[in-house]
Design an enzyme around this catalytic site. Structure first.
Site, PDB file in Angstrom:
ATOM      1  N   LYS A 172     -69.757  19.496  16.533  1.00 36.09           N
ATOM      2  CA  LYS A 172     -69.676  18.199  15.880  1.00 36.09           C
ATOM      3  C   LYS A 172     -70.914  17.372  16.213  1.00 36.09           C
ATOM      4  O   LYS A 172     -71.597  17.718  17.183  1.00 36.09           O
ATOM      5  CB  LYS A 172     -68.398  17.497  16.307  1.00 36.09           C
ATOM      6  CG  LYS A 172     -68.457  17.018  17.752  1.00 36.09           C
ATOM      7  CD  LYS A 172     -67.247  16.244  18.065  1.00 36.09           C
ATOM      8  CE  LYS A 172     -67.294  15.580  19.386  1.00 36.09           C
ATOM      9  NZ  LYS A 172     -68.462  14.858  19.798  1.00 36.09           N
ATOM     10  N   HIS A 202     -63.828  21.007  21.008  1.00 40.33           N
ATOM     11  CA  HIS A 202     -63.546  21.701  22.273  1.00 40.33           C
ATOM     12  C   HIS A 202     -62.219  21.278  22.890  1.00 40.33           C
ATOM     13  O   HIS A 202     -61.682  21.970  23.748  1.00 40.33           O
ATOM     14  CB  HIS A 202     -64.716  21.566  23.256  1.00 40.33           C
ATOM     15  CG  HIS A 202     -64.800  20.259  23.971  1.00 40.33           C
ATOM     16  ND1 HIS A 202     -65.299  19.126  23.392  1.00 40.33           N
ATOM     17  CD2 HIS A 202     -64.440  19.895  25.229  1.00 40.33           C
ATOM     18  CE1 HIS A 202     -65.269  18.136  24.269  1.00 40.33           C
ATOM     19  NE2 HIS A 202     -64.740  18.565  25.385  1.00 40.33           N
ATOM     20  N   LYS A 206     -58.704  23.491  25.199  1.00 36.76           N
ATOM     21  CA  LYS A 206     -58.163  23.160  26.528  1.00 36.76           C
ATOM     22  C   LYS A 206     -56.734  23.692  26.648  1.00 36.76           C
ATOM     23  O   LYS A 206     -55.927  23.530  25.733  1.00 36.76           O
ATOM     24  CB  LYS A 206     -58.176  21.638  26.744  1.00 36.76           C
ATOM     25  CG  LYS A 206     -59.592  21.058  26.853  1.00 36.76           C
ATOM     26  CD  LYS A 206     -59.567  19.563  27.139  1.00 36.76           C
ATOM     27  CE  LYS A 206     -60.942  18.943  27.008  1.00 36.76           C
ATOM     28  NZ  LYS A 206     -61.706  18.876  28.244  1.00 36.76           N
ATOM     29  N   GLU A 240     -63.083   7.567  29.736  1.00 38.99           N
ATOM     30  CA  GLU A 240     -64.128   8.160  30.574  1.00 38.99           C
ATOM     31  C   GLU A 240     -64.731   7.079  31.449  1.00 38.99           C
ATOM     32  O   GLU A 240     -64.817   5.914  31.039  1.00 38.99           O
ATOM     33  CB  GLU A 240     -65.220   8.779  29.690  1.00 38.99           C
ATOM     34  CG  GLU A 240     -64.721   9.955  28.886  1.00 38.99           C
ATOM     35  CD  GLU A 240     -65.849  10.568  28.060  1.00 38.99           C
ATOM     36  OE1 GLU A 240     -66.392  11.591  28.490  1.00 38.99           O
ATOM     37  OE2 GLU A 240     -66.189  10.004  27.015  1.00 38.99           O
ATOM     38  N   ASP A 259     -67.455   9.580  17.492  1.00 37.53           N
ATOM     39  CA  ASP A 259     -67.708  10.592  18.515  1.00 37.53           C
ATOM     40  C   ASP A 259     -66.429  11.333  18.898  1.00 37.53           C
ATOM     41  O   ASP A 259     -66.442  12.551  19.023  1.00 37.53           O
ATOM     42  CB  ASP A 259     -68.320   9.919  19.757  1.00 37.53           C
ATOM     43  CG  ASP A 259     -68.687  10.920  20.845  1.00 37.53           C
ATOM     44  OD1 ASP A 259     -69.132  12.027  20.500  1.00 37.53           O
ATOM     45  OD2 ASP A 259     -68.536  10.590  22.042  1.00 37.53           O
ATOM     46  N   HIS A 264     -61.405  14.794  18.303  1.00 34.45           N
ATOM     47  CA  HIS A 264     -60.469  15.126  19.383  1.00 34.45           C
ATOM     48  C   HIS A 264     -59.127  14.382  19.257  1.00 34.45           C
ATOM     49  O   HIS A 264     -58.067  14.970  19.351  1.00 34.45           O
ATOM     50  CB  HIS A 264     -61.068  14.779  20.752  1.00 34.45           C
ATOM     51  CG  HIS A 264     -62.417  15.373  21.005  1.00 34.45           C
ATOM     52  ND1 HIS A 264     -62.821  16.572  20.472  1.00 34.45           N
ATOM     53  CD2 HIS A 264     -63.468  14.931  21.754  1.00 34.45           C
ATOM     54  CE1 HIS A 264     -64.060  16.842  20.878  1.00 34.45           C
ATOM     55  NE2 HIS A 264     -64.464  15.858  21.658  1.00 34.45           N
TER      56      HIS A 264
END
Ligand code: BG6
Length: 510
Positions: A172, A202, A206, A240, A259, A264
């Site tokens: 991405k 990604h 997980k 984060e 982003d 996600h």
């Protein structure tokens, strides 16, 4: 019915617990000098080799402008592996991997370099037996996709040899809005058929994310209450603590929503809200995810249902940190948001009236990703009001990272003579329950590319549906001034708290 009677004679009887090993092949990485390649891709390839999941003749090819020989490239991979691999370093594994490292020098718009690449790949087929099977990993800015795809096509690298396969892996961002995503998908699909395109999100690699489906569909007691009759709201948080120093080139003008919410967080929402798939086949999974994304929209009015912020300087973990506008490379009047929160509604019978709150931010209180399904209060409490003062709402929390597991929050009697009830939590933790440690997301995803297993990769339809949800919010923000400042180390802008308070809700403080 007994298990033996239910057996389907047409089913694949291979023991699914045994890991599948990739067949002969190579991975060609474009953008081999970038951070992602060094910190994630090269270490993941070594980890796969170390776990015995790559074939003996596996080859890794780097393509970049640097004036390197194969050995220089090998050294770069070696250092990345030493620094970032998850599994222990074993010389014999490294030696075998190093034998298959090749480097091709050139720029993305140099047809000659692509011909050299085509020759290298052919030599590998002969020397290492890679059998015409090659994956092209585009870990490059999206602006360079068309040029590289064209280079691959004109040099014949996209032609599927008899019996061999050619796949492309795309990182991405998949566009910056619906229109550009469609354009990009069009360009990619001109060169590679959709079944050969692997778009990396990604988060889907997980373990804890895959566990959402295991928890929901391998058990009996979640599904009956997984709906608007019992669920009050859902909070999906990806927080984060790091800032954006060094990432201006990618991030300025992109922002938190593009982003990570577009990919996600909307994927996490889809897995949480989807119906049970007919099977775990790629087609069945994607169909259910797409149905949720199709039924979802960002709730309006956006000035009340969304929030965005930009971090200011402050103290974090005992360290003084700069605000976004002081980070190198960001425009001094940048309006890029580093915090974004939106409210999503899923318009179907299961979720009518249940808000899904999605939030993400940089430089927040701590690094944590979780999905909290918050339940309605019990319709009646046969206790004195004073005995239940500290009672919140029941919640089931998938702890995606860093403390991987699941938490259930419920009321329990406080020991003593009074019937006092207070919230307690019951925790399942991966670290305690299993001896195996979780593979890195990139290990799983790279292996799946090599196996041609597409379940964990979003298809173009999902990407476009996600932009459809986000585009109106982005347009509203673009037309309405600057994001609100928030202190580094805090939990985001005040408007995010107000956004939930309007519905009588409150963000969790994980
Ligand atoms: C990436 C984003 O997709 O995910 C980054 O571009 C973010 O901004 C990263 O830092 C976080 O990944 P993880 O796996 O550390 O949660």
């Amino acid at each position: 019915m007994a298990a033996a009677q239910r057996k389907n004679p047409l089913r694949d009887e291979r023991d699914k617990r045994l890991p599948r090993i990739a067949g002969p092949c190579s991975v060609v990485i474009f953008g081999v000098t970038g951070d992602l390649s060094r910190k994630k891709l090269m270490p993941a390839i070594y980890d796969l080799a170390n776990r015995g999941l790559l074939p003996p003749g596996f080859a890794l090819v780097g393509f970049a402008r640097r004036d390197w020989e194969d050995e220089d490239f090998g050294q770069v991979v070696y250092e990345a592996v030493k620094e970032h691999a998850r599994t222990p370093f074993r010389q014999e594994v490294w030696d075998r991997l190093a034998e298959g490292c090749r480097f091709v020098q050139g720029s993305f718009d140099d047809p000659e370099a692509f011909h050299t690449l085509a020759r290298t790949v052919k030599e590998l087929d002969e020397e290492r037996g890679t059998g015409g099977n090659h994956a092209f990993y585009l870990s490059i800015p999206p602006g360079a996709f068309p040029t590289v795809l064209q280079g691959l096509q004109t040099s014949g690298l996209t032609d599927q040899e008899s019996g061999g396969w050619r796949r492309v892996v795309i990182e991405k961002p998949f566009g910056h809005d619906l229109r550009s995503a469609k354009e990009l998908n069009g360009i990619v699909n001109e060169v590679f058929p959709e079944e050969s395109v692997f778009r990396i999100d990604h988060y889907l690699g997980k373990e804890t994310v895959q566990n959402i489906l295991a928890a929901r569909f391998a058990n009996q007691f979640f599904e009956p209450i997984w709906n608007a009759n019992y669920v009050d709201h859902v909070q999906i948080t990806m927080a984060e603590d790091i800032g954006l120093g060094g990432r201006a080139g990618y991030y300025d003008g992109i922002g938190a929503a593009r982003d990570v919410i577009q990919n996600h967080l909307l994927q996490l929402m889809a897995l949480t809200a989807m119906e049970e798939p007919l099977s775990f086949s790629p087609r069945a999974l994607r169909a259910e995810k797409a149905k949720v994304l199709n039924a979802a929209h960002a709730v309006t009015p956006f000035e009340e249902t969304t929030a965005r912020g930009q971090y200011l300087g402050g103290w974090q973990g005992g360290e003084k940190v700069p605000g976004l506008l002081q980070e190198g490379g960001f425009a001094k009047d940048s309006v890029t948001e580093t915090y974004a929160a939106i409210t999503v509604a899923v318009d179907n019978r299961r979720w009518a009236g249940v808000p899904f709150y999605l939030r993400t931010g940089k430089r927040l209180g701590r690094r944590v990703t979780e999905i909290a399904v918050v339940f309605k209060r019990a319709p009646h409490l046969p206790f004195d009001d004073t005995s239940t003062e500290e009672l919140g709402q029941n919640a089931l929390v998938f702890r995606v990272q860093p403390d991987e597991g699941v938490t259930m929050r419920f009321g329990s009697k406080v020991p003593g003579n009074a019937m006092e009830v207070r919230d307690v939590t019951m925790d399942f933790s991966y670290g305690h329950a299993f001896t195996e440690s979780s593979p890195e997301a990139y290990e799983r995803l790279i292996l799946d590319v090599l196996l041609g297993e597409p379940s964990l990769f979003p298809v173009n339809e999902e990407v476009e549906l996600s932009w459809e949800i986000l585009d109106p919010v982005l347009a509203h923000w673009a037309a309405n001034g600057k994001p609100e400042g928030y202190r580094a180390g805090s939990w985001g802008p005040e408007s995010a708290n107000e956004m939930l308070a309007r519905n009588g809700h409150e963000w969790r403080r994980p």
